[in-house]
Design a protein around this motif. Structure first.
Motif, PDB file in Angstrom:
ATOM      1  N   LEU A 148     -23.368 -17.213  15.685  1.00 38.27           N
ATOM      2  CA  LEU A 148     -23.390 -15.970  14.967  1.00 38.27           C
ATOM      3  C   LEU A 148     -23.446 -16.150  13.378  1.00 38.27           C
ATOM      4  O   LEU A 148     -22.405 -16.671  12.734  1.00 38.27           O
ATOM      5  CB  LEU A 148     -22.231 -14.903  15.294  1.00 38.27           C
ATOM      6  N   LEU A 149     -24.517 -15.729  12.732  1.00 34.07           N
ATOM      7  CA  LEU A 149     -24.691 -15.947  11.263  1.00 34.07           C
ATOM      8  C   LEU A 149     -25.133 -14.712  10.621  1.00 34.07           C
ATOM      9  O   LEU A 149     -25.645 -13.886  11.195  1.00 34.07           O
ATOM     10  CB  LEU A 149     -25.831 -16.906  10.812  1.00 34.07           C
ATOM     11  N   ASP A 150     -24.168 -14.379   9.403  1.00 32.44           N
ATOM     12  CA  ASP A 150     -24.529 -13.296   8.659  1.00 32.44           C
ATOM     13  C   ASP A 150     -24.967 -13.827   7.608  1.00 32.44           C
ATOM     14  O   ASP A 150     -24.220 -14.335   6.531  1.00 32.44           O
ATOM     15  CB  ASP A 150     -23.084 -12.610   8.544  1.00 32.44           C
ATOM     16  N   ILE A 151     -26.283 -13.605   6.934  1.00 36.61           N
ATOM     17  CA  ILE A 151     -27.011 -14.146   6.245  1.00 36.61           C
ATOM     18  C   ILE A 151     -26.964 -13.172   4.911  1.00 36.61           C
ATOM     19  O   ILE A 151     -27.387 -12.150   5.024  1.00 36.61           O
ATOM     20  CB  ILE A 151     -28.455 -14.578   6.313  1.00 36.61           C
ATOM     21  N   GLU A 152     -26.289 -13.348   3.686  1.00 36.28           N
ATOM     22  CA  GLU A 152     -26.368 -12.260   2.684  1.00 36.28           C
ATOM     23  C   GLU A 152     -27.225 -12.553   1.784  1.00 36.28           C
ATOM     24  O   GLU A 152     -27.693 -13.729   1.185  1.00 36.28           O
ATOM     25  CB  GLU A 152     -24.705 -12.836   1.990  1.00 36.28           C
ATOM     26  N   VAL A 153     -28.096 -11.516   1.342  1.00 36.14           N
ATOM     27  CA  VAL A 153     -29.066 -11.484   0.418  1.00 36.14           C
ATOM     28  C   VAL A 153     -29.241 -10.376  -0.535  1.00 36.14           C
ATOM     29  O   VAL A 153     -27.837  -9.515  -0.440  1.00 36.14           O
ATOM     30  CB  VAL A 153     -30.438 -11.124   1.169  1.00 36.14           C
ATOM     31  N   ASP A 154     -29.525 -10.478  -1.448  1.00 40.57           N
ATOM     32  CA  ASP A 154     -29.247  -9.448  -2.685  1.00 40.57           C
ATOM     33  C   ASP A 154     -29.768  -7.810  -2.235  1.00 40.57           C
ATOM     34  O   ASP A 154     -30.631  -7.802  -1.400  1.00 40.57           O
ATOM     35  CB  ASP A 154     -30.622  -9.659  -3.741  1.00 40.57           C
ATOM     36  N   ARG A 155     -29.039  -7.117  -2.656  1.00 34.93           N
ATOM     37  CA  ARG A 155     -29.296  -5.787  -2.156  1.00 34.93           C
ATOM     38  C   ARG A 155     -30.701  -4.899  -2.411  1.00 34.93           C
ATOM     39  O   ARG A 155     -31.088  -4.273  -1.530  1.00 34.93           O
ATOM     40  CB  ARG A 155     -28.384  -4.796  -2.655  1.00 34.93           C
ATOM     41  N   GLU A 212     -38.012 -30.450  18.830  1.00 28.97           N
ATOM     42  CA  GLU A 212     -37.830 -31.296  19.911  1.00 28.97           C
ATOM     43  C   GLU A 212     -36.191 -31.657  19.891  1.00 28.97           C
ATOM     44  O   GLU A 212     -35.667 -31.567  21.055  1.00 28.97           O
ATOM     45  CB  GLU A 212     -38.392 -32.511  19.593  1.00 28.97           C
ATOM     46  N   GLY A 213     -35.711 -31.663  18.809  1.00 25.70           N
ATOM     47  CA  GLY A 213     -34.168 -32.092  18.821  1.00 25.70           C
ATOM     48  C   GLY A 213     -33.262 -31.267  19.146  1.00 25.70           C
ATOM     49  O   GLY A 213     -32.038 -31.444  19.194  1.00 25.70           O
ATOM     50  N   TRP A 214     -33.575 -29.731  18.988  1.00 21.38           N
ATOM     51  CA  TRP A 214     -32.671 -28.803  19.265  1.00 21.38           C
ATOM     52  C   TRP A 214     -33.231 -27.732  20.634  1.00 21.38           C
ATOM     53  O   TRP A 214     -32.316 -26.868  20.571  1.00 21.38           O
ATOM     54  CB  TRP A 214     -32.629 -27.730  17.949  1.00 21.38           C
ATOM     55  N   ARG A 215     -34.353 -28.278  21.232  1.00 17.91           N
ATOM     56  CA  ARG A 215     -34.680 -27.443  22.334  1.00 17.91           C
ATOM     57  C   ARG A 215     -33.731 -27.416  23.281  1.00 17.91           C
ATOM     58  O   ARG A 215     -33.617 -26.113  23.973  1.00 17.91           O
ATOM     59  CB  ARG A 215     -36.016 -27.958  22.630  1.00 17.91           C
ATOM     60  N   ASP A 216     -33.110 -28.313  23.751  1.00 16.21           N
ATOM     61  CA  ASP A 216     -32.255 -28.237  24.834  1.00 16.21           C
ATOM     62  C   ASP A 216     -30.706 -27.416  24.427  1.00 16.21           C
ATOM     63  O   ASP A 216     -30.202 -26.982  25.515  1.00 16.21           O
ATOM     64  CB  ASP A 216     -31.826 -29.586  25.314  1.00 16.21           C
ATOM     65  N   ALA A 217     -30.510 -27.528  23.284  1.00 12.99           N
ATOM     66  CA  ALA A 217     -29.237 -26.785  22.596  1.00 12.99           C
ATOM     67  C   ALA A 217     -29.192 -25.409  22.781  1.00 12.99           C
ATOM     68  O   ALA A 217     -28.310 -24.898  22.753  1.00 12.99           O
ATOM     69  CB  ALA A 217     -28.672 -27.687  21.542  1.00 12.99           C
ATOM     70  N   ILE A 218     -30.540 -24.947  22.434  1.00 11.19           N
ATOM     71  CA  ILE A 218     -30.429 -23.508  22.264  1.00 11.19           C
ATOM     72  C   ILE A 218     -31.246 -22.916  23.580  1.00 11.19           C
ATOM     73  O   ILE A 218     -32.375 -23.247  24.018  1.00 11.19           O
ATOM     74  CB  ILE A 218     -31.748 -23.208  21.075  1.00 11.19           C
ATOM     75  N   LEU A 219     -30.517 -21.988  24.053  1.00  6.64           N
ATOM     76  CA  LEU A 219     -30.937 -21.412  25.444  1.00  6.64           C
ATOM     77  C   LEU A 219     -31.959 -20.562  25.525  1.00  6.64           C
ATOM     78  O   LEU A 219     -32.971 -20.379  26.242  1.00  6.64           O
ATOM     79  CB  LEU A 219     -29.684 -20.917  26.123  1.00  6.64           C
ATOM     80  N   THR A 220     -31.800 -19.514  24.597  1.00  6.44           N
ATOM     81  CA  THR A 220     -32.746 -18.364  24.514  1.00  6.44           C
ATOM     82  C   THR A 220     -33.311 -18.198  23.093  1.00  6.44           C
ATOM     83  O   THR A 220     -32.970 -18.754  22.129  1.00  6.44           O
ATOM     84  CB  THR A 220     -32.196 -16.915  24.844  1.00  6.44           C
ATOM     85  N   GLN A 250     -22.355 -24.333  19.276  1.00  6.88           N
ATOM     86  CA  GLN A 250     -22.882 -23.241  18.593  1.00  6.88           C
ATOM     87  C   GLN A 250     -22.294 -23.477  16.892  1.00  6.88           C
ATOM     88  O   GLN A 250     -23.190 -23.111  15.959  1.00  6.88           O
ATOM     89  CB  GLN A 250     -21.897 -22.150  18.999  1.00  6.88           C
ATOM     90  N   TRP A 251     -21.306 -24.389  16.706  1.00  4.76           N
ATOM     91  CA  TRP A 251     -20.869 -24.732  15.325  1.00  4.76           C
ATOM     92  C   TRP A 251     -22.080 -25.689  14.716  1.00  4.76           C
ATOM     93  O   TRP A 251     -22.178 -25.469  13.595  1.00  4.76           O
ATOM     94  CB  TRP A 251     -19.582 -25.308  15.321  1.00  4.76           C
ATOM     95  N   ARG A 252     -22.350 -26.601  15.281  1.00  5.41           N
ATOM     96  CA  ARG A 252     -23.538 -27.460  14.904  1.00  5.41           C
ATOM     97  C   ARG A 252     -24.946 -26.852  14.616  1.00  5.41           C
ATOM     98  O   ARG A 252     -25.307 -27.180  13.495  1.00  5.41           O
ATOM     99  CB  ARG A 252     -23.512 -28.540  15.894  1.00  5.41           C
ATOM    100  N   ILE A 253     -25.184 -26.113  15.418  1.00  8.04           N
ATOM    101  CA  ILE A 253     -26.480 -25.445  15.440  1.00  8.04           C
ATOM    102  C   ILE A 253     -26.328 -24.311  14.328  1.00  8.04           C
ATOM    103  O   ILE A 253     -27.287 -24.108  13.345  1.00  8.04           O
ATOM    104  CB  ILE A 253     -26.791 -24.316  16.826  1.00  8.04           C
ATOM    105  N   ALA A 254     -25.139 -23.701  14.212  1.00  4.82           N
ATOM    106  CA  ALA A 254     -24.970 -22.705  12.955  1.00  4.82           C
ATOM    107  C   ALA A 254     -25.210 -23.357  11.582  1.00  4.82           C
ATOM    108  O   ALA A 254     -25.584 -22.894  10.838  1.00  4.82           O
ATOM    109  CB  ALA A 254     -23.740 -21.904  13.111  1.00  4.82           C
TER     110      ALA A 254
END
Length: 359
Positions: free
Chosen positions: A244-251, A273-281, A309-313
């Motif tokens: 879960l990521l909350d990306i902060e941008v300018d208002r 290719e390196g992340w396809r198996d780690a991300i399910l949906t 989840q932490w490595r992908i985040a």
């Protein structure tokens, strides 16, 4: 009638007693081994020897029956809690207990839990069977069981009062294993209040027993938590996880543009290719999660395999930061405002020699 007249009748009754009764005793008191040997051999001496060995033989038979029943019950327990075959790993299964759900759990973990459950139930069954066998053997040896049972009851009550915490730990550990709340390798959060962080411990489970759970936190500290003290468990790695990521941008940033950049970056990583198996949906952008005076937060969620989840985040944050910079999407910057005020008035100085008089 005189006593002399009764003597023939008594002699007649005595003569009617069978030889088996004379050697092995009256019916109901004689041993089956003595009766069997006497009927087969018709030998008084052999029957007496068999009668002497009748009690030890009964004790040995009781112990053999207890041994056989122990092994039979052990096999039944192992069959009941054993994990299903590999061909059925993808199907939702329940063991004959009904409340042990084995669906969605890795086969190695399921096998470990089944082995632990079989050991616990097997030891409990062994204790019950051999306890009954010992009582029956003591009864065969002519020992009065009433004082022993009364003493055992008093001892049980004393242990029950003195070891309440220990019993609670064992019962809690047993049901944790039955319900598969967590296992070795899981990242869990135990203790404290639900939804809070005070008093809780979070870390990777290194060992689980009926009495305690051993886990290591992110700082490397090993915690030993009694199972009876665990009021709630949060498992962060069972079946699947979520980054879960909350990306902060300018208002003042256009929400659609920022959302598009974030979604494209996450989708590109999903197809990598390196992340396809780690991300399910497929990654999903939920939208604006928080709106502040100078910034807003856009939430991105990614379903992952457990413990990834932490490595992908971390990787997503780096990629999204570069993509936002390339697209020209402004990120909030802290603004510090200084207000200029009039300087304080300068105090008037006295005569040059005036200060000397003040010394």
């Amino acid at each position: 009638m005189s006593a002399l007249a009764l003597l023939p009748a008594v002699a007649s009754v005595h003569s009617q007693v069978s030889p088996e009764t004379e050697v092995c005793g009256a019916r109901g008191e004689r041993s089956w081994l003595c009766s069997t040997v006497f009927r087969v051999s018709d030998n008084d001496r052999a029957a007496e020897i068999a009668d002497a060995f009748a009690k030890p033989v009964r004790v040995v038979l009781i112990l053999l029956v207890a041994w056989f029943v122990t092994h039979l019950v052990g096999r039944i327990i192992r069959r009941m809690v054993s994990a299903p075959s590999k061909a059925n790993n993808n199907k939702t299964k329940k063991s004959p207990f009904g409340f042990i759900d084995t669906g969605g759990v890795a086969s190695a973990r399921r096998a470990q839990r089944a082995k632990t459950m079989a050991d616990v139930l097997g030891r409990l069954a062994n204790a019950i069977i051999w306890g009954i066998a010992v009582l029956v053997v003591l009864g065969e040896l002519g020992i009065n069981l009433a004082p022993l049972i009364a003493g055992a009851g008093v001892l049980g009550i004393a242990l029950g009062f003195g070891a309440q915490t220990l019993v609670r730990d064992f019962l809690s550990g047993f049901f944790m294993l039955v319900e598969d709340q967590y296992g070795v390798g899981d990242v869990i959060d135990v203790g404290g209040t639900v939804g809070g962080t005070s008093g809780g411990v979070s870390g990777t489970v290194e060992g689980v027993s009926l009495r305690t759970t051993r886990l290591r936190d992110v700082e490397g500290v090993v915690w030993h938590v009694p199972n009876g003290e665990i009021k709630r468990v949060g498992n962060k790695s069972q079946q699947w996880s979520r980054a879960l990521l909350d990306i902060e941008v300018d208002r003042d940033t256009d929400v659609a543009s920022a959302t598009r950049v974030i979604k494209q970056t996450a989708d590109a990583m999903w197809g990598d290719e390196g992340w396809r198996d780690a991300i399910l949906t497929e990654p999903d952008v939920w939208g604006v999660e928080e709106l502040g005076a100078q910034s807003m937060k856009i939430r991105l969620v990614v379903q992952t395999i457990p413990l990834e989840q932490w490595r992908i985040a971390r990787e997503l944050r780096a990629r999204i930061k570069a993509a936002l910079d390339e697209a020209g999407v402004a990120t909030p910057r802290e603004t510090i405002t200084y207000r200029r005020v009039d300087p304080p008035p300068v105090a008037e100085e006295g005569p040059a020699g005036g200060a000397e008089g003040d010394r």
